[in-house]
Design a protein around this motif. Structure first.
Motif, mmCIF file in Angstrom:
data_model
loop_
_atom_site.group_PDB
_atom_site.id
_atom_site.type_symbol
_atom_site.label_atom_id
_atom_site.label_comp_id
_atom_site.label_asym_id
_atom_site.label_seq_id
_atom_site.Cartn_x
_atom_site.Cartn_y
_atom_site.Cartn_z
ATOM 1 N N LYS A 1 -1.387 3.388 -5.428
ATOM 2 C CA LYS A 1 -0.014 2.520 -6.907
ATOM 3 C C LYS A 1 1.406 2.019 -5.578
ATOM 4 C CE LYS A 1 2.133 3.154 -10.641
ATOM 5 N NZ LYS A 1 3.198 3.097 -11.093
ATOM 6 N N THR A 2 1.306 0.937 -5.108
ATOM 7 C CA THR A 2 2.123 -0.459 -4.630
ATOM 8 C C THR A 2 3.823 0.493 -5.225
ATOM 9 O OG1 THR A 2 0.699 -1.347 -3.673
ATOM 10 C CG2 THR A 2 3.071 -1.678 -3.913
ATOM 11 N N PRO A 3 4.191 0.903 -5.577
ATOM 12 C CA PRO A 3 6.256 0.881 -5.993
ATOM 13 C C PRO A 3 6.056 -0.182 -6.747
ATOM 14 C CG PRO A 3 6.097 1.779 -4.111
ATOM 15 C CD PRO A 3 5.022 1.507 -3.846
ATOM 16 N N LYS A 4 6.486 -0.486 -7.904
ATOM 17 C CA LYS A 4 7.135 -1.473 -8.501
ATOM 18 C C LYS A 4 7.900 -2.060 -8.557
ATOM 19 C CE LYS A 4 3.809 -2.460 -11.930
ATOM 20 N NZ LYS A 4 2.671 -2.884 -10.865
ATOM 21 N N LYS A 5 9.439 -1.312 -8.896
ATOM 22 C CA LYS A 5 10.265 -1.411 -8.537
ATOM 23 C C LYS A 5 10.824 -0.890 -6.630
ATOM 24 C CE LYS A 5 15.324 -1.364 -9.865
ATOM 25 N NZ LYS A 5 16.115 -0.801 -10.554
ATOM 26 N N ASN A 6 10.708 -1.696 -5.964
ATOM 27 C CA ASN A 6 10.763 -1.030 -4.276
ATOM 28 C C ASN A 6 12.608 -1.481 -4.092
ATOM 29 O OD1 ASN A 6 10.639 -0.979 -1.856
ATOM 30 N ND2 ASN A 6 8.632 -1.532 -1.963
ATOM 31 N N ARG A 7 13.165 -0.222 -4.389
ATOM 32 C CA ARG A 7 14.422 -0.395 -3.700
ATOM 33 C C ARG A 7 15.126 -1.129 -3.110
ATOM 34 N NH1 ARG A 7 16.930 4.718 -5.006
ATOM 35 N NH2 ARG A 7 15.998 5.813 -5.908
ATOM 36 N N LYS A 8 16.487 -1.677 -3.656
ATOM 37 C CA LYS A 8 16.592 -3.135 -2.545
ATOM 38 C C LYS A 8 16.031 -4.148 -2.089
ATOM 39 C CE LYS A 8 20.745 -0.357 -1.913
ATOM 40 N NZ LYS A 8 22.309 -0.283 -2.152
ATOM 41 N N LYS A 9 15.038 -4.056 -2.887
ATOM 42 C CA LYS A 9 13.703 -5.444 -2.671
ATOM 43 C C LYS A 9 13.683 -5.825 -0.830
ATOM 44 C CE LYS A 9 13.845 -7.451 -6.332
ATOM 45 N NZ LYS A 9 12.168 -7.608 -7.412
ATOM 46 N N ILE B 1 0.462 17.374 10.085
ATOM 47 C CA ILE B 1 1.201 17.872 8.913
ATOM 48 C C ILE B 1 0.912 17.150 7.213
ATOM 49 C CG2 ILE B 1 2.989 17.717 11.472
ATOM 50 C CD1 ILE B 1 3.817 14.825 9.555
ATOM 51 N N LEU B 2 0.007 17.228 7.639
ATOM 52 C CA LEU B 2 0.201 16.826 5.721
ATOM 53 C C LEU B 2 -0.099 15.707 5.149
ATOM 54 C CD1 LEU B 2 0.718 20.707 4.352
ATOM 55 C CD2 LEU B 2 -1.493 19.357 5.063
ATOM 56 N N GLY B 3 0.100 14.442 6.347
ATOM 57 C CA GLY B 3 1.350 13.459 6.357
ATOM 58 C C GLY B 3 -0.345 12.509 4.780
ATOM 59 N N LEU B 4 -1.771 12.971 5.124
ATOM 60 C CA LEU B 4 -2.811 11.898 4.115
ATOM 61 C C LEU B 4 -1.911 12.530 2.536
ATOM 62 C CD1 LEU B 4 -6.136 13.185 5.563
ATOM 63 C CD2 LEU B 4 -4.882 11.210 6.042
ATOM 64 N N ARG B 5 -1.237 13.486 2.937
ATOM 65 C CA ARG B 5 -1.260 13.347 0.862
ATOM 66 C C ARG B 5 0.202 13.049 0.295
ATOM 67 N NH1 ARG B 5 0.075 20.010 0.215
ATOM 68 N NH2 ARG B 5 -2.074 20.422 0.892
ATOM 69 N N THR B 6 0.811 12.503 1.597
ATOM 70 C CA THR B 6 1.781 11.293 0.961
ATOM 71 C C THR B 6 1.463 10.039 1.460
ATOM 72 O OG1 THR B 6 2.766 13.063 2.317
ATOM 73 C CG2 THR B 6 4.472 10.860 2.320
ATOM 74 N N ILE B 7 0.856 9.821 1.867
ATOM 75 C CA ILE B 7 0.580 8.502 2.457
ATOM 76 C C ILE B 7 -0.337 7.648 1.257
ATOM 77 C CG2 ILE B 7 -1.563 8.396 3.509
ATOM 78 C CD1 ILE B 7 1.740 6.034 4.912
ATOM 79 N N PHE B 8 -1.632 8.453 1.095
ATOM 80 C CA PHE B 8 -2.430 7.661 -0.057
ATOM 81 C C PHE B 8 -2.250 8.132 -1.780
ATOM 82 C CE2 PHE B 8 -5.860 8.860 2.898
ATOM 83 C CZ PHE B 8 -6.566 8.261 2.871
ATOM 84 N N PRO B 9 -0.747 8.914 -1.924
ATOM 85 C CA PRO B 9 -0.684 8.059 -3.261
ATOM 86 C C PRO B 9 0.515 6.972 -3.218
ATOM 87 C CG PRO B 9 0.435 10.393 -2.879
ATOM 88 C CD PRO B 9 -0.609 10.022 -1.744
#
Length: 557
Positions: free
Chosen positions: A394-402, A382-390
């Motif tokens: 890069k770990t999101p800097k501002k992780n929503r709601k911590k 289901i093309l999950g690799l395109r979602t998981i590798f970004p």
């Protein structure tokens, strides 16, 4: 003398001679004042700080007044009757009389409410008075001997829901965990009696007739869940019984109700989370009751919407936790796959809403270990690799709601990639490996960056650990929590892609290690330690096979 001064002049007031008994009055006035201050102070403690100056002034009381208040609080006698065996017998006798009278009046005048209403009000009043019993848990064995529990449970089916709700409120106070912890004997006697008389089945039956649009009945639902939570907190095995006796089915049904978010829905999600925790039978039962579909339907709303309040955010987190808990049972992973759970989680990752954190955790649970094979292959399809590798790059800097720290985020992402490397075969595996050669091996660079980050964390912990055989397991757990688990996942990915991919991947790894003055020995050592501590997932054959596979990769590396 000026006329103005004359008019303003007041003769000095002579001191009055104290009359007899006035000294005593002063004392009582002073005591009253102290009581007033003590009560105000006590109220201030339980209330949020008030902006009104009258309460703020209490903070500036002198030490002498403070001492007086403490003395008053310690010495004042408790108002009201002391609850002893005589009082309890009196209360129970009164309850039995009024309950019987109400029953007789209802039988005698079934179609004339005005005739039995008075007896109903008296019964309701008695149930309120009986709440005093919860202050004396040491006398619970006496309550059981007086056969009051079956009489109370009978009232749950009373035609007047006000009586049923008042009974629930009383049971909730009697089973309060803090009160039961005061008397082990009392707690055991009450629990045995309640369970013997099928308390959970009766409570669940009663839930079906309560109308939550009526405030009192909505409170009744909340108190019912509170009673069951109290019982499960005292005895974990009650969770299984509760699930069998219809609680699990009711919780799932209540989650499906299309109504605005409220406190009861939040409590339902908490209760579901509690009875699934470390409980394989309830997890299996949830799957059989189509609970995986129910959870996915409830979470689908958060694909494009963020929760509107902290309470609703807690509800969403509870639903994610319930799903993760359920996925620890292999048949539920197939239900998750058939219910298109992977597609929903993948969409949540792409939408970048608050639900992204929970979906990452769910994917980790769905794809890990021996039983995650089908989910891993489907995720690539289901093309999950395109979602998981970004997210890997890069770990999101501002992780929503911590909700997730960057370390937790990296752990889940690395775990998902490691699971795919372990479980994918054929074309799916090739697509996964080829990702590591894209854009001049940028993903290999990121792998080594994570390797050094977590190696540093683990070395820092190693410096502070106490030596000794008895601390060995404890030390290993501390190291796992401190970053060793993620380091093992990262190094597992390194040895897998070096073995399965083109030689350029291995060359890039060697190049970066040489640049940093590091060696392959470190990675080998970490992987050997990992192979020796695979945990208890899967059967013994699978663990042996996995261990041999890892050691083979290390030798090849």
């Amino acid at each position: 003398m000026d006329v103005g001064e004359l008019l303003d002049y007041k003769p000095p007031q002579a001191l009055k001679r104290p009359t007899e008994g006035e000294g005593k009055d002063d004392e009582s006035e002073r005591a009253k004042k102290m009581r007033k201050i003590a009560r105000a102070k006590a109220q201030q403690m339980v209330r949020a700080p008030s902006p009104t100056p009258s309460l703020q002034a209490l903070d500036q009381i002198s030490e002498e007044e403070r001492a007086e208040i403490v003395k008053y609080v310690e010495t004042e006698e408790v108002q009201g009757d002391v609850v002893d065996s005589t009082t309890i017998k009196k209360i129970v006798l009164n309850f039995e009389k009024r309950s019987l009278k109400n029953r007789e009046m209802r039988i005698k005048f079934p179609d004339s409410p005005d005739k039995f209403m008075e007896s109903e009000l008296e019964l309701h009043e008695t149930l309120q008075e009986m709440r005093a019993l919860s202050t004396a848990p040491d006398y619970y064995p006496l309550l059981v001997r007086l056969q009051v529990i079956p009489s109370l449970l009978e009232l749950l089916a009373h035609d007047n829901t006000d009586i049923a709700v008042a009974t629930i409120e009383l049971l909730q106070e009697l089973t309060d965990v803090d009160i039961l912890n005061e008397s082990e004997e009392g707690a055991d006697a009450l629990l045995e009696s309640l369970l013997e008389h099928q308390v959970i089945a009766l409570l669940v039956q009663n839930l079906d007739r309560l109308d939550e649009t009526v405030k009192e009945e909505a409170d009744g639902v909340h108190n019912t869940l509170s009673i069951i939570e109290n019982l499960t907190e005292l005895r974990a095995d009650i969770s299984v019984e509760a699930g069998k006796q219809g609680l699990l089915a009711w919780l799932l049904k209540r989650l499906k109700v299309k109504a605005p978010f409220d406190q009861n829905k939040l409590y339902v999600s908490e209760m579901l989370s509690i009875i699934l925790q470390d409980n394989e039978k309830n997890r299996t039962l949830l799957g059989e009751l189509d609970g995986i579909d129910t959870l996915l339907q409830q979470l689908a709303f958060y694909k494009r919407h963020d929760p509107s309040s902290p309470e609703e955010h807690e509800l969403m987190e509870n639903l994610f936790n319930c799903l993760c808990s359920s996925l620890m049972v292999p048949p539920n992973r197939d239900r998750f796959l058939k219910g298109e759970g992977l597609q929903l989680m993948n969409l949540m990752l792409r939408e970048k809403k608050t639900s992204r954190n929970g979906s990452l955790k769910v994917l980790d649970y769905a794809m890990s270990g021996l039983h995650g094979k089908d989910n891993c292959n489907k995720f690539v399809d289901i093309l999950g690799l395109r979602t998981i590798f970004p997210l890997f790059m890069k770990t999101p800097k501002k992780n929503r709601k911590k909700v997730l720290s960057s370390e937790e985020h990296e752990e889940h992402v690395c775990s998902i990639i490691a699971s795919m490397l372990r479980n994918c075969r054929g074309s799916q595996r090739q697509r996964l490996i080829s990702k590591f050669t894209e854009n001049d091996h940028e993903k290999v660079d990121r792998l080594l960056e994570l390797h050094f980050k977590y190696l540093e964390k683990v070395e820092e912990i190693d410096d502070h650990l106490e030596e000794g055989e008895e601390n060995e397991d404890e030390n290993y757990l501390k190291r796992l929590e401190g970053g060793l688990f993620t380091l093992q996942l990262v190094d597992y990915i390194i040895v897998e892609v070096c073995a399965a991919g083109p030689s350029s991947i291995k060359q890039r790894v060697m190049q970066i290690l040489n640049l940093r003055g590091a060696s392959l020995k470190t990675i080998r050592h970490i992987m050997r330690e990992y192979a020796g501590n695979l945990g208890e997932e899967g059967d013994k054959d699978w663990r042996d096979q996995e261990q041999q596979h890892i050691l083979h990769l290390v030798d090849k590396f």
